[in-house]
Design a protein around this motif. Structure first.
Motif, PDB file in Angstrom:
ATOM      1  N   ASN A  12     -12.560 -13.157  25.982  1.00 38.35           N
ATOM      2  CA  ASN A  12     -12.675 -11.753  25.588  1.00 38.35           C
ATOM      3  C   ASN A  12     -12.728 -10.847  26.820  1.00 38.35           C
ATOM      4  O   ASN A  12     -12.051  -9.821  26.873  1.00 38.35           O
ATOM      5  CB  ASN A  12     -13.927 -11.560  24.727  1.00 38.35           C
ATOM      6  N   GLN A  13     -13.513 -11.236  27.824  1.00 41.62           N
ATOM      7  CA  GLN A  13     -13.587 -10.433  29.047  1.00 41.62           C
ATOM      8  C   GLN A  13     -12.234 -10.408  29.755  1.00 41.62           C
ATOM      9  O   GLN A  13     -11.814  -9.376  30.283  1.00 41.62           O
ATOM     10  CB  GLN A  13     -14.682 -10.952  29.985  1.00 41.62           C
ATOM     11  N   ALA A  18      -7.372  -7.693  31.559  1.00 41.96           N
ATOM     12  CA  ALA A  18      -5.905  -7.583  31.526  1.00 41.96           C
ATOM     13  C   ALA A  18      -5.478  -6.161  31.188  1.00 41.96           C
ATOM     14  O   ALA A  18      -4.530  -5.630  31.778  1.00 41.96           O
ATOM     15  CB  ALA A  18      -5.316  -8.575  30.519  1.00 41.96           C
ATOM     16  N   ILE A  19      -6.185  -5.519  30.253  1.00 39.47           N
ATOM     17  CA  ILE A  19      -5.859  -4.127  29.916  1.00 39.47           C
ATOM     18  C   ILE A  19      -6.113  -3.235  31.126  1.00 39.47           C
ATOM     19  O   ILE A  19      -5.263  -2.417  31.500  1.00 39.47           O
ATOM     20  CB  ILE A  19      -6.681  -3.634  28.709  1.00 39.47           C
ATOM     21  N   THR A  28      -0.285 -11.924  27.724  1.00 40.93           N
ATOM     22  CA  THR A  28       0.572 -12.869  27.014  1.00 40.93           C
ATOM     23  C   THR A  28      -0.117 -14.227  26.880  1.00 40.93           C
ATOM     24  O   THR A  28      -0.014 -14.888  25.846  1.00 40.93           O
ATOM     25  CB  THR A  28       1.929 -13.000  27.741  1.00 40.93           C
ATOM     26  N   GLU A  29      -0.845 -14.650  27.914  1.00 38.74           N
ATOM     27  CA  GLU A  29      -1.570 -15.921  27.875  1.00 38.74           C
ATOM     28  C   GLU A  29      -2.738 -15.872  26.887  1.00 38.74           C
ATOM     29  O   GLU A  29      -3.081 -16.885  26.289  1.00 38.74           O
ATOM     30  CB  GLU A  29      -2.125 -16.262  29.261  1.00 38.74           C
ATOM     31  N   ILE A  30      -3.343 -14.721  26.714  1.00 40.60           N
ATOM     32  CA  ILE A  30      -4.552 -14.573  25.901  1.00 40.60           C
ATOM     33  C   ILE A  30      -4.249 -14.591  24.403  1.00 40.60           C
ATOM     34  O   ILE A  30      -5.017 -15.139  23.616  1.00 40.60           O
ATOM     35  CB  ILE A  30      -5.298 -13.282  26.307  1.00 40.60           C
ATOM     36  N   PRO A  68      -2.640   5.547  32.993  1.00 45.61           N
ATOM     37  CA  PRO A  68      -2.777   5.446  34.446  1.00 45.61           C
ATOM     38  C   PRO A  68      -4.101   4.818  34.900  1.00 45.61           C
ATOM     39  O   PRO A  68      -4.159   4.183  35.945  1.00 45.61           O
ATOM     40  CB  PRO A  68      -2.675   6.891  34.932  1.00 45.61           C
ATOM     41  N   TYR A  69      -5.163   4.972  34.099  1.00 48.93           N
ATOM     42  CA  TYR A  69      -6.452   4.391  34.464  1.00 48.93           C
ATOM     43  C   TYR A  69      -7.263   4.168  33.198  1.00 48.93           C
ATOM     44  O   TYR A  69      -7.324   5.037  32.331  1.00 48.93           O
ATOM     45  CB  TYR A  69      -7.240   5.324  35.396  1.00 48.93           C
ATOM     46  N   ILE A  70      -7.882   2.998  33.100  1.00 53.99           N
ATOM     47  CA  ILE A  70      -8.809   2.727  31.995  1.00 53.99           C
ATOM     48  C   ILE A  70      -9.830   1.701  32.464  1.00 53.99           C
ATOM     49  O   ILE A  70      -9.503   0.784  33.228  1.00 53.99           O
ATOM     50  CB  ILE A  70      -8.067   2.249  30.719  1.00 53.99           C
TER      51      ILE A  70
END
Length: 146
Positions: A12-13, A18-19, A28-30, A68-70
């Motif tokens: 989950n982390q 990844a986001i 894609t792996e998750i 652009p940022y999260i």
């Protein structure tokens, strides 16, 4: 805490990391593969349901390309493991670039339910459902006073 609970929290982390890093390869792996006629699904806040692995990954690619940022700070994380299925619920406390670009930020809160399935490769995400939490003026005043 069980080994499965720890493994689900770790995946989950990795999903949120990844986001934050706009890492589509890791995303894609998750995500699990569609299997036996059943499709993975994703509900982004304010969006209709997105079904099927190709469409879900495409939705993340679009979001990442246009964000652009999260940053996510997860709170109230709870995990239930039932055999080969695990459900994780949490609050996503989100900081993102505001409408003014790099010089401003916006904050928000989303409650999320993430369902994972155990596969030969380990725990994989089957369903992500995010729902925005509407904040009242009282909530904003409390946040500013803190």
């Amino acid at each position: 805490m069980s080994v499965d609970t720890t493994a689900v929290e770790t995946v989950n982390q990795a999903f949120y990391t990844a986001i934050e890093n706009a890492d589509l390869d890791r995303m894609t792996e998750i995500w699990a593969d569609d299997m036996d006629g059943r499709q993975v699904s994703c509900v982004h806040p304010g969006w209709p349901i997105v079904s099927g692995r190709p469409e879900v990954l495409r939705s993340w690619a679009l979001l990442m390309a246009n964000t652009p940022y999260i940053q996510f700070v997860l709170t109230d994380v709870r995990v239930m493991v039932m055999g080969d299925v695990a459900i994780l619920t949490c609050e996503e406390n989100i900081l993102t670039a505001g409408d003014e670009g790099d010089s401003s930020f916006a904050a928000g809160k989303v409650v999320a339910s993430n369902t994972f399935v155990r596969t030969a490769e380990g725990w994989r995400l089957w369903l992500h459902h995010g729902s925005p939490v509407l904040q009242s003026d009282d909530d904003e005043e409390e946040d500013e006073a803190a």
